[in-house]
Design a protein around this motif. Structure first.
Motif, short mmCIF file in Angstrom:
data_model
loop_
_atom_site.label_atom_id
_atom_site.label_comp_id
_atom_site.label_asym_id
_atom_site.label_seq_id
_atom_site.Cartn_x
_atom_site.Cartn_y
_atom_site.Cartn_z
N LEU A 187 -6.40 6.49 -3.73
CA LEU A 187 -7.06 6.20 -2.46
C LEU A 187 -8.45 5.61 -2.69
CD1 LEU A 187 -6.04 9.27 -0.26
CD2 LEU A 187 -5.31 6.89 0.01
N VAL A 188 -9.14 6.09 -3.72
CA VAL A 188 -10.44 5.49 -4.07
C VAL A 188 -10.25 4.03 -4.47
CG1 VAL A 188 -12.35 5.54 -5.71
CG2 VAL A 188 -11.54 7.66 -4.68
N GLY A 189 -9.24 3.77 -5.32
CA GLY A 189 -8.96 2.40 -5.71
C GLY A 189 -8.60 1.52 -4.53
N LEU A 190 -7.82 2.07 -3.62
CA LEU A 190 -7.44 1.34 -2.41
C LEU A 190 -8.67 0.99 -1.57
CD1 LEU A 190 -4.89 0.44 -0.79
CD2 LEU A 190 -5.02 2.63 0.40
N GLY A 191 -9.56 1.96 -1.41
CA GLY A 191 -10.76 1.72 -0.62
C GLY A 191 -11.68 0.70 -1.26
N VAL A 244 0.85 -1.20 0.00
CA VAL A 244 0.00 0.00 0.00
C VAL A 244 0.88 1.25 0.00
CG1 VAL A 244 -1.67 1.32 1.35
CG2 VAL A 244 -1.96 -1.15 1.08
N VAL A 245 1.90 1.27 0.86
CA VAL A 245 2.79 2.43 0.94
C VAL A 245 3.49 2.66 -0.39
CG1 VAL A 245 4.92 3.30 2.00
CG2 VAL A 245 3.13 2.29 3.43
N TRP A 246 4.02 1.62 -1.00
CA TRP A 246 4.74 1.77 -2.26
C TRP A 246 3.82 2.30 -3.36
CZ3 TRP A 246 4.53 0.18 -7.27
CH2 TRP A 246 5.67 0.44 -8.04
N VAL A 247 2.60 1.77 -3.42
CA VAL A 247 1.65 2.22 -4.44
C VAL A 247 1.33 3.71 -4.26
CG1 VAL A 247 -0.76 2.02 -5.18
CG2 VAL A 247 0.63 -0.03 -4.92
N LEU A 248 1.12 4.14 -3.02
CA LEU A 248 0.82 5.55 -2.78
C LEU A 248 2.01 6.44 -3.12
CD1 LEU A 248 -1.20 5.40 0.57
CD2 LEU A 248 -2.08 5.81 -1.73
N ALA A 254 -5.28 0.89 -10.59
CA ALA A 254 -5.34 -0.57 -10.59
C ALA A 254 -4.41 -1.16 -9.54
CB ALA A 254 -4.98 -1.10 -11.98
N LEU A 255 -3.21 -0.60 -9.44
CA LEU A 255 -2.28 -1.08 -8.41
C LEU A 255 -2.83 -0.83 -7.01
CD1 LEU A 255 1.18 0.03 -9.88
CD2 LEU A 255 0.33 -2.31 -9.60
N ALA A 256 -3.45 0.32 -6.81
CA ALA A 256 -4.04 0.63 -5.51
C ALA A 256 -5.18 -0.33 -5.19
CB ALA A 256 -4.54 2.07 -5.48
#
Length: 552
Positions: free
Chosen positions: A257-261, A199-203, A218-220
């Protein structure tokens, strides 16, 4: 789909100083040697037997779960495991279905044995034996998870503060005492660290990009899905990481962040539906989420562990498992970061400092959210504090090395921190892994019980012995702790596991095992009660460490 944000500003993507400089080669040499030391110290973790502490508890738990996939027809409850050595044929009659957590970690344990374990690991149970030679294969992916997490955290910081800072972070994460002690831990913590690092790396990748596009989203999404299917702990980092990312570069962070959520929600929903199906197929119902949350903080709510006592315990554990040297370096990172936050050069970038704060806040959230477990205490939860503390320490070292003549001092401090961390880890773990004639390990004890008791037996033992599931795993017998005079509880547990008809034996410890006053008192009480209810009882079998009496 793309979002064009403003180009990275000095605030969000500071101009990085060169990684070299006078004396810098000494620090790079120290980093290389420390990395090799971290790898070398992990070699024994791959093959040693399960120990007396959390490593043995969880290692045996997931080894049993992996065998359970092969031992039972789990089509009704896929992808969750049955975690008991002798499960009934009809799982609905009683079996320990483990669906409390998402299914990725038990499947990871199963896959590791399927790929790496010696031939016959999946059929040993048919002859009443535990599989042998599986400790290394079982631990392998969990060792890799922790190392991969350290590398990913380092790569993320390298994007923000330069390669040297990233390398420092990676090595400090990998050589913290907690990381070394639990390098081979077969449980949720090491995969949780890797999911958080993803998660950290993607952000960071999105924040440092000139254009945020579909790849970042997509990664998120994938990182969020991975985190949610691993366990709940990475999700507790979401809020502080989201706040940091939005503060660093709002427009660039929004879509990732939307993708992550969305990915996290998808994983949680999938787990909820699959767990509900598995429980219902066995005629059971899932516990309401509110009740489960209340259980996690029950010691706080009922006053059994007041908040002050909890904080004192956490402070003691942090000092022990992260080490004074790493903590002092982290404080230097906080100090330099505060003093130099507005300076042009040298500077500890606000983005790196903000990430450190976010990671530390996430680790603290994990400790508090699992209040019941961290007040036990279950020390492996402290692994979630390592990245934040190590990042502060890396920033402190980076600030020192950027000063005139600071490279040699930074090298000395870094080397001392790594060496003291390694020494601290050995000191912590020694009591759990120091086996000998007077301190038999779980494998030796389990092997003896396997020789003394018939296959399928249920063994009652004095709870004061403090056995973990590792003893039962090596014996491949069901061990149930007894606290006299509460003799009604073990039959209820056995019935709940579908083992009401199994033969039952009382296990009397002998020799060094019986020397502890608490154990001796329980044994005396249990023997008195045994002979009162079964006059003339004679031992069923006797070995070096145990004497068995038949109860049923």
């Amino acid at each position: 789909m793309s979002s064009q944000g403003p180009p990275p500003s000095p605030r969000s993507a500071p101009k990085l100083p060169p990684a070299g400089g006078p004396g810098s080669r000494w620090l790079w040499t120290a980093i290389a040697f420390a990395g090799l030391l971290g790898l070398f110290l992990r070699v024994p973790e791959w093959t040693r037997p399960f120990d007396r502490q959390f490593d043995g508890f969880q290692g045996a738990f997931f080894a049993t779960a992996a065998v359970g996939y092969e031992q039972n027809d789990l089509s009704q409850i896929w992808p969750y495991p049955i975690v008991q050595v002798n499960a009934p044929l009809d799982l609905a009659k009683g079996a320990y279905l483990y669906a409390n957590h998402p299914p990725l970690v038990p499947q990871l344990a199963r896959g590791a044995l399927a790929l790496l374990a010696p031939r016959g690991w999946d059929t040993a149970w048919q002859s009443g034996r535990s599989p042998r030679g599986i400790e290394g294969p079982l631990r392998a992916p969990f060792v890799v998870c922790q190392l991969a997490a350290a590398v990913l955290f380092g790569l993320a910081l390298a994007r923000l503060e330069g390669r040297r800072a990233g390398a420092l972070l990676a090595v400090l994460v990998a050589t913290a005492p907690a990381s070394l002690v639990y390098a081979g831990l077969v449980n949720y913590e090491n995969p949780s660290l890797l999911a958080t690092a993803c998660v950290v790396w993607v952000l960071v990748d999105a924040l440092c990009a000139a254009r945020v596009g579909a790849r970042h989203v997509a990664l998120a999404f994938g990182a969020g899905l991975l985190a949610a299917l691993t366990t709940y702990m990475p999700l507790l980092f979401a809020a502080p990481l989201g706040i940091w990312a939005l503060a660093a570069r709002r427009r660039a962070a929004l879509l990732p962040l939307v993708g992550l959520g969305v990915g996290s929600i998808a994983g949680l929903v999938a787990h909820a539906l699959l767990a509900r199906r598995a429980l219902e197929n066995l005629g059971r119902s899932s516990q309401p989420l509110v009740e489960r949350a209340r259980e996690l903080v029950a010691p706080l709510l009922d006053g059994s562990v007041p908040l002050g006592a909890w904080f004192a315990l956490q402070a003691e554990l942090v000092a022990r498992y992260l080490g004074p040297a790493l903590l002092l370096l982290a404080l230097s990172g906080v100090w330099f970061g505060w003093r130099q936050r507005n300076a042009a050069s040298p500077r500890v970038g606000t983005t790196g400092l903000g990430l450190a704060l976010a990671l530390l806040a996430g680790g603290a959230a994990v400790q508090f959210a699992f209040y019941r477990h961290t007040s036990d205490p279950q020390e492996p939860f402290l692994l979630h504090l390592v990245p934040g503390v190590a990042l502060f320490a890396a920033l402190g070292l980076e600030s020192i090395v950027r000063r005139a003549g600071g490279s040699r001092l930074a090298t000395a401090l870094f080397a001392a921190t790594v060496l003291l961390g390694a020494y601290g880890a050995q000191h912590i773990a020694k009591p759990w892994r120091d086996f000998g004639p007077d301190r038999p390990g779980p494998r030796e004890l389990g092997d003896e019980l396997a020789r003394l008791a018939p296959a399928g037996a249920v063994l009652w033992y004095p709870a004061a012995l403090g056995f973990t599931p590792a003893v039962g795993f090596y014996a491949w017998r069901t061990l149930l702790p007894v606290e006299p005079p509460a003799y009604g509880l073990p039959p209820l547990v056995a019935d709940g596991l579908g083992l009401a008809a199994a033969p039952v034996f009382f296990v009397e410890p002998l020799g060094a095992l019986a020397d502890e006053p608490a154990v001796a008192a329980d044994v005396a009480r249990m023997r008195a009660d045994l002979f009162a209810h079964r006059p003339g009882s004679v031992p069923f079998a006797e070995g070096t460490h145990f004497r068995l009496f038949a109860l049923k």
